[in-house]
Design a protein around this motif. Structure first.
Motif, mmCIF file in Angstrom:
data_model
loop_
_atom_site.group_PDB
_atom_site.id
_atom_site.type_symbol
_atom_site.label_atom_id
_atom_site.label_comp_id
_atom_site.label_asym_id
_atom_site.label_seq_id
_atom_site.Cartn_x
_atom_site.Cartn_y
_atom_site.Cartn_z
ATOM 1 N N ALA A 1 41.343 42.468 27.992
ATOM 2 C CA ALA A 1 41.479 41.046 28.296
ATOM 3 C C ALA A 1 42.958 40.744 28.457
ATOM 4 C CB ALA A 1 40.869 40.187 27.192
ATOM 5 N N GLY A 2 43.422 40.697 29.696
ATOM 6 C CA GLY A 2 44.833 40.458 29.946
ATOM 7 C C GLY A 2 45.253 41.043 31.274
ATOM 8 N N GLY B 1 41.430 40.014 33.980
ATOM 9 C CA GLY B 1 42.836 39.726 34.202
ATOM 10 C C GLY B 1 43.285 40.220 35.566
ATOM 11 N N ASN B 2 44.579 40.183 35.804
ATOM 12 C CA ASN B 2 45.154 40.547 37.093
ATOM 13 C C ASN B 2 46.011 41.806 36.978
ATOM 14 O OD1 ASN B 2 44.130 38.074 38.279
ATOM 15 N ND2 ASN B 2 45.827 37.002 37.291
ATOM 16 N N ALA C 1 28.743 55.554 35.748
ATOM 17 C CA ALA C 1 30.055 54.951 35.518
ATOM 18 C C ALA C 1 30.068 53.550 36.095
ATOM 19 C CB ALA C 1 31.158 55.793 36.149
ATOM 20 N N GLY C 2 30.643 52.616 35.340
ATOM 21 C CA GLY C 2 30.737 51.239 35.800
ATOM 22 C C GLY C 2 32.097 50.654 35.498
ATOM 23 N N ALA C 3 32.654 49.926 36.469
ATOM 24 C CA ALA C 3 33.925 49.230 36.284
ATOM 25 C C ALA C 3 33.744 47.795 36.745
ATOM 26 C CB ALA C 3 35.040 49.908 37.070
ATOM 27 N N TYR C 4 34.047 46.861 35.861
ATOM 28 C CA TYR C 4 33.821 45.449 36.144
ATOM 29 C C TYR C 4 35.130 44.698 35.940
ATOM 30 C CZ TYR C 4 29.383 47.580 35.023
ATOM 31 O OH TYR C 4 28.329 48.451 34.964
ATOM 32 N N GLN C 5 35.619 44.091 37.021
ATOM 33 C CA GLN C 5 36.919 43.431 36.992
ATOM 34 C C GLN C 5 36.790 41.976 37.423
ATOM 35 O OE1 GLN C 5 38.992 46.223 39.608
ATOM 36 N NE2 GLN C 5 40.140 47.004 37.861
ATOM 37 N N ASN C 6 37.463 41.111 36.707
ATOM 38 C CA ASN C 6 37.493 39.693 37.051
ATOM 39 C C ASN C 6 38.955 39.280 37.158
ATOM 40 O OD1 ASN C 6 37.057 37.025 37.479
ATOM 41 N ND2 ASN C 6 36.039 36.613 35.542
ATOM 42 N N TRP D 1 29.925 38.167 35.787
ATOM 43 C CA TRP D 1 31.245 37.545 35.787
ATOM 44 C C TRP D 1 32.275 38.368 36.540
ATOM 45 C CZ3 TRP D 1 28.477 38.554 31.264
ATOM 46 C CH2 TRP D 1 27.777 37.460 30.759
ATOM 47 N N GLY D 2 31.948 39.583 36.899
ATOM 48 C CA GLY D 2 32.932 40.458 37.519
ATOM 49 C C GLY D 2 33.054 40.242 39.013
ATOM 50 N N GLY D 3 34.132 40.755 39.570
ATOM 51 C CA GLY D 3 34.276 40.767 41.011
ATOM 52 C C GLY D 3 34.833 39.510 41.618
ATOM 53 N N HIS D 4 35.353 38.581 40.817
ATOM 54 C CA HIS D 4 35.904 37.363 41.372
ATOM 55 C C HIS D 4 37.414 37.524 41.513
ATOM 56 C CE1 HIS D 4 31.986 35.883 40.483
ATOM 57 N NE2 HIS D 4 32.167 35.920 39.185
#
Length: 342
Positions: free
Chosen positions: A84-85, A108-109, A125-130, A156-159
């Motif tokens: 988270a960051g 985060g960015n 394998a899963g990667a979820y980024q927001n 919530w991911g992918g935005h």
């Protein structure tokens, strides 16, 4: 002078095969703050079917680094990292494992995630980024029954915008899914993002979904599929404007499906080998579709382009034997060209 201290957490768990006192292991590292480093390793663990051999790293803050290594997990190992960051780096490596899973969540960015699974059977394998300007890469080599997902199942991911997602798989029976901006909330369309899937082997399936504008999608598949519905399949869905899709397939029993709803979109599909099917659907105006099929063996290859709108371009080139081509355009000022050559 102000000094910033970094915490370094190292978890190393060793098990020495079935029948040992350590039947399975669990490692948990939690770090709150920034500039932290966490590393955890498990080697030679005989995990039970209830989900043993688990590593979990949870970091809250910026500029953190997390590393997970699992080798020789005989059954049901899991590597989980939660960030988270901003500006965090995550690496998960799993080798010679059976039914191993990797899960990374980055909120985060400017985050970077890399998952590598080598010689893994039944791996996921899963990667979820927001966030924006983040990169997620999944590499699965020399395995079977593999599944890789980037922002595919997390609501919530992918935005965000300007993200890069890449999946590379070698082996058989592989499934890869990339979803950038899943559209659960209004205004979550992706802008300027890149998605790439590269699969080498048979019975593969690749799906890329990118709602938004100025996005780019690449799918490359090398290998043979089976009879329908077990073909090597590539699907790209891009609702929006000024998007680009390129699907390249080499082998036999191939299927490509590209859908672009918007204007100023471009789609390419190239198939080399027998028994290939291509479908490109584009709506609205100023779109371009290019299909190339090469087949000097047996088996029928088909190409279909459907464009509803004006000022669109469709180009179909087929070299070899046994082809059918269909182009349907609705609107004004469209151009359609079909070449069929032996």
């Amino acid at each position: 002078m102000k000094h910033q201290l970094s915490a370094i957490a190292l978890g190393i768990v060793l098990a020495y095969g079935a029948g040992s006192a350590l039947a399975y292991d669990t490692t948990t590292v939690t770090q709150g703050g920034s500039g932290n480093t966490a590393s955890a390793s498990q080697i030679g663990n005989n995990a039970p079917d209830d989900g043993g051999a688990v590593i979990t790293i949870d970091q809250g803050g910026n500029s953190n680094t997390a590393s997970v290594s699992q080798t020789g997990i005989t059954s049901y190992g899991h590597g989980n990292v939660y960030e988270a960051g901003d500006s965090n780096a995550v690496a998960i490596a799993q080798t010679n494992d059976y039914r191993t899973g990797a899960d990374v969540q980055d909120w985060g960015n400017n985050n970077v995630t890399t998952v590598t699974q080598t010689n893994v059977s039944g791996g996921a394998a899963g990667a979820y980024q927001n966030g924006s300007n983040s990169t997620a890469s999944i590499y699965q080599h020399d395995g079977s029954n593999l599944s890789a997902m980037i922002n595919a199942v997390s609501p919530w991911g992918g935005h965000g915008a300007y993200n890069t997602s890449a999946i590379t798989q070698t082996g058989n029976d592989q499934n890869a899914t990339i979803e950038q901006a899943n559209g659960v909330w209004p205004g979550t369309a992706s802008i300027g993002s890149l998605a790439a899937i590269d699969q080498s082997g048979g019975f593969d399936d690749a799906t890329i979904t990118q709602p938004g504008s100025y996005n780019t999608a690449y799918v490359t598949q090398v290998g043979n599929g089976g009879s329908a519905p077990a073909k090597n399949t590539a699907t790209v869905n891009q609702p929006g404007d000024a998007n680009f899709a390129n699907v390249s397939q080499v082998g036999s029993s191939l299927m490509a499906d590209v859908e672009q709803s918007g204007s100023h979109n471009t789609a390419y599909s190239t198939q080399t080998g027998p028994t290939g099917d291509v479908s490109i659907t584009q709506s609205l105006d100023w779109n371009q579709a290019y299909v190339t099929q090469i087949n000097y063996g047996s088996g029928l290859n088909t190409a279909g382009v459907l464009q509803s709108g004006s000022s669109n371009l469709a180009n179909v080139t087929q070299n070899g034997n046994s082809f059918t081509a269909s182009v349907a355009q609705g609107g004004n000022g469209n151009v359609a060209t079909v070449w069929q050559h032996f």
